[in-house]
Design a protein around this motif. Structure first.
Motif, mmCIF file in Angstrom:
data_model
loop_
_atom_site.group_PDB
_atom_site.id
_atom_site.type_symbol
_atom_site.label_atom_id
_atom_site.label_comp_id
_atom_site.label_asym_id
_atom_site.label_seq_id
_atom_site.Cartn_x
_atom_site.Cartn_y
_atom_site.Cartn_z
ATOM 1 N N MET A 1 47.703 54.239 35.837
ATOM 2 C CA MET A 1 46.342 54.133 35.377
ATOM 3 C C MET A 1 45.530 53.247 36.324
ATOM 4 S SD MET A 1 45.261 53.278 31.620
ATOM 5 C CE MET A 1 43.799 52.577 31.162
ATOM 6 N N PHE A 2 45.769 51.924 36.322
ATOM 7 C CA PHE A 2 45.102 51.051 37.282
ATOM 8 C C PHE A 2 46.093 50.703 38.377
ATOM 9 C CE2 PHE A 2 42.444 49.932 33.549
ATOM 10 C CZ PHE A 2 41.214 50.230 34.099
ATOM 11 N N ASP A 3 45.783 51.160 39.539
ATOM 12 C CA ASP A 3 46.652 50.787 40.661
ATOM 13 C C ASP A 3 45.969 49.666 41.445
ATOM 14 O OD1 ASP A 3 44.605 52.228 41.732
ATOM 15 O OD2 ASP A 3 45.843 53.522 42.983
ATOM 16 N N THR A 4 46.610 49.193 42.441
ATOM 17 C CA THR A 4 46.117 48.066 43.221
ATOM 18 C C THR A 4 44.791 48.377 43.894
ATOM 19 O OG1 THR A 4 48.439 47.547 43.696
ATOM 20 C CG2 THR A 4 46.799 46.395 44.989
ATOM 21 N N MET A 5 44.635 49.595 44.351
ATOM 22 C CA MET A 5 43.405 49.973 45.038
ATOM 23 C C MET A 5 42.210 49.946 44.081
ATOM 24 S SD MET A 5 41.992 50.604 47.740
ATOM 25 C CE MET A 5 42.369 51.553 49.152
ATOM 26 N N THR A 6 42.353 50.391 42.837
ATOM 27 C CA THR A 6 41.267 50.402 41.850
ATOM 28 C C THR A 6 40.850 48.977 41.505
ATOM 29 O OG1 THR A 6 42.135 52.453 40.942
ATOM 30 C CG2 THR A 6 40.563 51.252 39.589
ATOM 31 N N ILE A 7 41.833 48.112 41.302
ATOM 32 C CA ILE A 7 41.542 46.714 40.979
ATOM 33 C C ILE A 7 40.823 46.047 42.150
ATOM 34 C CG2 ILE A 7 42.589 44.478 40.475
ATOM 35 C CD1 ILE A 7 44.724 46.041 38.898
ATOM 36 N N THR A 8 41.218 46.362 43.363
ATOM 37 C CA THR A 8 40.579 45.810 44.553
ATOM 38 C C THR A 8 39.137 46.286 44.656
ATOM 39 O OG1 THR A 8 42.707 45.783 45.678
ATOM 40 C CG2 THR A 8 40.757 45.580 47.060
ATOM 41 N N LYS A 9 38.880 47.568 44.365
ATOM 42 C CA LYS A 9 37.512 48.102 44.415
ATOM 43 C C LYS A 9 36.623 47.430 43.361
ATOM 44 C CE LYS A 9 38.751 52.729 46.007
ATOM 45 N NZ LYS A 9 38.790 54.133 45.601
ATOM 46 N N VAL A 10 37.144 47.244 42.152
ATOM 47 C CA VAL A 10 36.371 46.602 41.087
ATOM 48 C C VAL A 10 36.061 45.158 41.469
ATOM 49 C CG1 VAL A 10 36.469 45.798 38.680
ATOM 50 C CG2 VAL A 10 37.180 48.116 39.256
ATOM 51 N N GLY A 11 37.036 44.441 41.960
ATOM 52 C CA GLY A 11 36.833 43.056 42.378
ATOM 53 C C GLY A 11 35.834 42.964 43.512
ATOM 54 N N GLY A 12 35.930 43.858 44.474
ATOM 55 C CA GLY A 12 34.985 43.864 45.594
ATOM 56 C C GLY A 12 33.578 44.184 45.136
ATOM 57 N N SER A 13 33.461 45.097 44.194
ATOM 58 C CA SER A 13 32.138 45.445 43.662
ATOM 59 C C SER A 13 31.507 44.257 42.953
ATOM 60 C CB SER A 13 32.232 46.622 42.702
ATOM 61 O OG SER A 13 32.712 47.757 43.359
ATOM 62 N N LEU A 14 32.278 43.529 42.162
ATOM 63 C CA LEU A 14 31.762 42.346 41.473
ATOM 64 C C LEU A 14 31.326 41.272 42.463
ATOM 65 C CD1 LEU A 14 34.241 42.084 38.462
ATOM 66 C CD2 LEU A 14 31.850 42.788 38.411
ATOM 67 N N CYS A 15 32.136 41.072 43.511
ATOM 68 C CA CYS A 15 31.765 40.089 44.535
ATOM 69 C C CYS A 15 30.495 40.514 45.273
ATOM 70 C CB CYS A 15 32.924 39.907 45.528
ATOM 71 S SG CYS A 15 34.314 38.993 44.819
ATOM 72 N N ALA A 16 30.374 41.800 45.570
ATOM 73 C CA ALA A 16 29.182 42.301 46.260
ATOM 74 C C ALA A 16 27.942 42.124 45.372
ATOM 75 C CB ALA A 16 29.367 43.763 46.649
ATOM 76 N N ALA A 17 28.069 42.410 44.062
ATOM 77 C CA ALA A 17 26.950 42.250 43.142
ATOM 78 C C ALA A 17 26.544 40.778 43.058
ATOM 79 C CB ALA A 17 27.305 42.782 41.763
ATOM 80 N N LEU A 18 27.516 39.871 42.991
ATOM 81 C CA LEU A 18 27.234 38.446 42.952
ATOM 82 C C LEU A 18 26.529 38.000 44.232
ATOM 83 C CD1 LEU A 18 27.511 35.736 41.514
ATOM 84 C CD2 LEU A 18 29.747 35.481 42.591
ATOM 85 N N LEU A 19 26.979 38.505 45.364
ATOM 86 C CA LEU A 19 26.369 38.165 46.639
ATOM 87 C C LEU A 19 24.913 38.653 46.697
ATOM 88 C CD1 LEU A 19 26.709 36.977 49.476
ATOM 89 C CD2 LEU A 19 27.490 39.226 50.225
#
Length: 173
Positions: A1-19
């Motif tokens: 269901m959630f693999d490492t790549m999906t979690i990385t994309k979600v985390g990167g998206s949150l960091c980009a939104a914060l930036l």
């Protein structure tokens, strides 16, 4: 269901939104801030003169008598103002609405519209609906007849009132 790549994309998206929000806040602060110093020489803004400490005498407001304004009134302009009144009143004789018919109201005795139940506030007033009385009433109905059921806030401009009353004076048989 959630693999490492999906979690990385979600985390990167949150960091980009914060930036993006941080950069937007920094840009807005740069645009709308006036400066960091608050000493007298570098103070931002300007003084707004409110006239309270002015040495000049205040301008006198010259009140014009209503009779003078009414003498120069324009019934055509009053007809346009009638639209406000027509929501509750009728300009036809004997046809009352929420308010009484205003056909022939100028110089008519107060509270004499056939078939209309007047509020206690208006019943407490006496005399005729002279142009001056109508003007005083429509300027501030609640002050003229405390307890009136008329829910109108009033017409402040004396020329508008005179024009409207001049139009009402044309509503006769």
């Amino acid at each position: 269901m959630f693999d490492t790549m999906t979690i990385t994309k979600v985390g990167g998206s949150l960091c980009a939104a914060l930036l993006i929000f941080l950069l937007g806040g920094w840009a807005a602060d740069g645009l709308y801030s006036v400066g960091g110093t608050h000493d007298e020489e570098h103070r931002a803004g300007y003084v707004i003169d409110t006239g309270e400490e002015s040495d000049e005498p205040a301008e006198e407001v010259v009140e014009v008598a209503f009779a003078d304004v009414y003498a120069a009134a324009d019934a055509g302009a009053g007809e346009r103002l009638w639209r406000q009144c027509s929501a509750c009143h009728s300009d036809e004789a004997g046809r009352n609405g929420v308010g009484p018919s205003l056909h022939g109201v100028v110089n008519r005795a107060k509270h004499t519209a056939e078939g209309f139940g007047y509020s206690d506030g208006l019943l407490a007033t006496t005399g005729d609906w002279t142009p001056e009385n109508i003007s005083d009433f429509i300027a501030n109905p609640r002050e003229y007849a405390p307890g009136t059921a008329m829910a109108y806030n009033g017409m402040r401009d004396v020329e508008d009132r005179a024009n409207l009353i001049a139009y009402l004076a044309t509503l006769v048989d």
